[in-house]
Design a protein around this motif. Structure first.
Motif, mmCIF file in Angstrom:
data_model
loop_
_atom_site.group_PDB
_atom_site.id
_atom_site.type_symbol
_atom_site.label_atom_id
_atom_site.label_comp_id
_atom_site.label_asym_id
_atom_site.label_seq_id
_atom_site.Cartn_x
_atom_site.Cartn_y
_atom_site.Cartn_z
ATOM 1 N N ILE A 245 -7.055 12.394 -3.405
ATOM 2 C CA ILE A 245 -7.019 10.928 -3.441
ATOM 3 C C ILE A 245 -5.858 10.422 -2.592
ATOM 4 O O ILE A 245 -5.991 9.438 -1.862
ATOM 5 C CB ILE A 245 -6.916 10.427 -4.896
ATOM 6 N N SER A 246 -4.725 11.104 -2.662
ATOM 7 C CA SER A 246 -3.569 10.718 -1.844
ATOM 8 C C SER A 246 -3.891 10.832 -0.360
ATOM 9 O O SER A 246 -3.531 9.948 0.425
ATOM 10 C CB SER A 246 -2.366 11.600 -2.159
ATOM 11 N N ALA A 247 -4.562 11.893 0.024
ATOM 12 C CA ALA A 247 -4.920 12.077 1.431
ATOM 13 C C ALA A 247 -5.859 10.981 1.902
ATOM 14 O O ALA A 247 -5.704 10.447 3.013
ATOM 15 C CB ALA A 247 -5.557 13.445 1.626
ATOM 16 N N VAL A 248 -6.813 10.608 1.083
ATOM 17 C CA VAL A 248 -7.735 9.524 1.444
ATOM 18 C C VAL A 248 -6.981 8.207 1.578
ATOM 19 O O VAL A 248 -7.208 7.438 2.528
ATOM 20 C CB VAL A 248 -8.876 9.412 0.408
ATOM 21 N N LEU A 249 -6.071 7.925 0.657
ATOM 22 C CA LEU A 249 -5.300 6.684 0.725
ATOM 23 C C LEU A 249 -4.394 6.641 1.950
ATOM 24 O O LEU A 249 -4.248 5.583 2.581
ATOM 25 C CB LEU A 249 -4.478 6.497 -0.543
ATOM 26 N N VAL A 250 -3.796 7.767 2.300
ATOM 27 C CA VAL A 250 -2.970 7.815 3.511
ATOM 28 C C VAL A 250 -3.837 7.565 4.740
ATOM 29 O O VAL A 250 -3.438 6.831 5.648
ATOM 30 C CB VAL A 250 -2.227 9.169 3.614
ATOM 31 N N PHE A 251 -5.024 8.135 4.776
ATOM 32 C CA PHE A 251 -5.947 7.911 5.888
ATOM 33 C C PHE A 251 -6.334 6.443 5.994
ATOM 34 O O PHE A 251 -6.307 5.855 7.082
ATOM 35 C CB PHE A 251 -7.193 8.790 5.724
ATOM 36 N N VAL A 252 -6.661 5.817 4.873
ATOM 37 C CA VAL A 252 -7.034 4.395 4.863
ATOM 38 C C VAL A 252 -5.864 3.533 5.314
ATOM 39 O O VAL A 252 -6.034 2.595 6.105
ATOM 40 C CB VAL A 252 -7.542 3.977 3.466
ATOM 41 N N ALA A 253 -4.661 3.832 4.833
ATOM 42 C CA ALA A 253 -3.490 3.053 5.228
ATOM 43 C C ALA A 253 -3.213 3.203 6.721
ATOM 44 O O ALA A 253 -2.819 2.231 7.382
ATOM 45 C CB ALA A 253 -2.276 3.495 4.423
ATOM 46 N N THR A 254 -3.428 4.399 7.255
ATOM 47 C CA THR A 254 -3.237 4.610 8.685
ATOM 48 C C THR A 254 -4.232 3.800 9.503
ATOM 49 O O THR A 254 -3.863 3.160 10.487
ATOM 50 C CB THR A 254 -3.378 6.102 9.017
ATOM 51 N N ILE A 255 -5.474 3.797 9.077
ATOM 52 C CA ILE A 255 -6.505 3.010 9.775
ATOM 53 C C ILE A 255 -6.177 1.524 9.692
ATOM 54 O O ILE A 255 -6.322 0.791 10.693
ATOM 55 C CB ILE A 255 -7.896 3.304 9.184
ATOM 56 N N ASN B 94 -6.697 20.330 -12.798
ATOM 57 C CA ASN B 94 -7.150 20.138 -11.418
ATOM 58 C C ASN B 94 -6.245 19.159 -10.673
ATOM 59 O O ASN B 94 -6.674 18.049 -10.348
ATOM 60 C CB ASN B 94 -8.587 19.600 -11.401
ATOM 61 N N PRO B 95 -5.011 19.532 -10.365
ATOM 62 C CA PRO B 95 -4.125 18.586 -9.669
ATOM 63 C C PRO B 95 -4.558 18.334 -8.230
ATOM 64 O O PRO B 95 -4.082 17.405 -7.594
ATOM 65 C CB PRO B 95 -2.756 19.265 -9.732
ATOM 66 N N GLY B 96 -5.473 19.125 -7.721
ATOM 67 C CA GLY B 96 -5.982 18.920 -6.366
ATOM 68 C C GLY B 96 -6.701 17.592 -6.203
ATOM 69 O O GLY B 96 -6.766 17.048 -5.099
ATOM 70 N N TRP B 97 -7.238 17.067 -7.281
ATOM 71 C CA TRP B 97 -7.918 15.765 -7.216
ATOM 72 C C TRP B 97 -6.937 14.687 -6.811
ATOM 73 O O TRP B 97 -7.253 13.826 -5.987
ATOM 74 C CB TRP B 97 -8.531 15.412 -8.555
ATOM 75 N N VAL B 98 -5.756 14.710 -7.378
ATOM 76 C CA VAL B 98 -4.747 13.705 -7.050
ATOM 77 C C VAL B 98 -4.302 13.860 -5.598
ATOM 78 O O VAL B 98 -4.100 12.879 -4.893
ATOM 79 C CB VAL B 98 -3.556 13.798 -8.025
ATOM 80 N N VAL B 99 -4.179 15.096 -5.142
ATOM 81 C CA VAL B 99 -3.806 15.343 -3.751
ATOM 82 C C VAL B 99 -4.893 14.828 -2.812
ATOM 83 O O VAL B 99 -4.602 14.215 -1.782
ATOM 84 C CB VAL B 99 -3.536 16.845 -3.526
ATOM 85 N N MET C 221 0.819 -1.187 0.000
ATOM 86 C CA MET C 221 0.000 0.000 0.000
ATOM 87 C C MET C 221 0.872 1.263 0.000
ATOM 88 O O MET C 221 0.523 2.235 -0.635
ATOM 89 C CB MET C 221 -0.914 -0.032 1.231
ATOM 90 N N ARG C 222 1.999 1.200 0.702
ATOM 91 C CA ARG C 222 2.869 2.372 0.753
ATOM 92 C C ARG C 222 3.424 2.720 -0.618
ATOM 93 O O ARG C 222 3.522 3.897 -0.968
ATOM 94 C CB ARG C 222 4.018 2.143 1.723
ATOM 95 N N GLN C 223 3.793 1.703 -1.392
ATOM 96 C CA GLN C 223 4.323 1.953 -2.722
ATOM 97 C C GLN C 223 3.265 2.591 -3.622
ATOM 98 O O GLN C 223 3.565 3.477 -4.422
ATOM 99 C CB GLN C 223 4.837 0.656 -3.366
ATOM 100 N N PHE C 224 2.030 2.148 -3.472
ATOM 101 C CA PHE C 224 0.933 2.705 -4.259
ATOM 102 C C PHE C 224 0.701 4.170 -3.894
ATOM 103 O O PHE C 224 0.522 5.012 -4.775
ATOM 104 C CB PHE C 224 -0.343 1.873 -4.037
ATOM 105 N N ILE C 225 0.732 4.468 -2.605
ATOM 106 C CA ILE C 225 0.551 5.847 -2.159
ATOM 107 C C ILE C 225 1.683 6.735 -2.671
ATOM 108 O O ILE C 225 1.447 7.849 -3.154
ATOM 109 C CB ILE C 225 0.442 5.910 -0.626
ATOM 110 N N LEU C 226 2.901 6.229 -2.605
ATOM 111 C CA LEU C 226 4.037 6.999 -3.118
ATOM 112 C C LEU C 226 3.924 7.234 -4.625
ATOM 113 O O LEU C 226 4.267 8.310 -5.122
ATOM 114 C CB LEU C 226 5.348 6.296 -2.788
ATOM 115 N N VAL D 158 2.818 10.921 -9.103
ATOM 116 C CA VAL D 158 2.035 11.302 -10.282
ATOM 117 C C VAL D 158 1.368 12.652 -10.048
ATOM 118 O O VAL D 158 1.316 13.495 -10.955
ATOM 119 C CB VAL D 158 0.995 10.203 -10.611
ATOM 120 N N GLY D 159 0.883 12.865 -8.830
ATOM 121 C CA GLY D 159 0.272 14.157 -8.513
ATOM 122 C C GLY D 159 1.268 15.296 -8.645
ATOM 123 O O GLY D 159 0.946 16.358 -9.174
#
Length: 65
Positions: A49-59, A42-47, A1-6, A11-12
């Protein structure tokens, strides 16, 4: 999951940089934005999505312990 988030964060960053450098003579930025114009605009979309993925990985990490 970490590699995917990175990868998503990388890409963002690429689309953020390409959006900023578009139409300024940088060939790579023009090509990237030609392929992904929505993400360059709209590069904010990628940011987000990254924030959501980091949150999910933390949980998931917390739930494993």
């Amino acid at each position: 999951m970490r590699q995917f988030i990175l990868a998503i964060i990388g890409v963002g960053g690429l689309f953020l940089l390409a959006g900023a450098m578009r139409n300024r003579g940088w060939y790579l930025a023009d090509q990237v934005c030609a392929q992904g114009a929505i993400l360059c605009d709209n590069p904010g979309w990628v940011v987000a999505i990254s924030a959501v993925l980091v949150f999910v990985a933390t949980i998931q990490t917390i739930a494993k312990t």
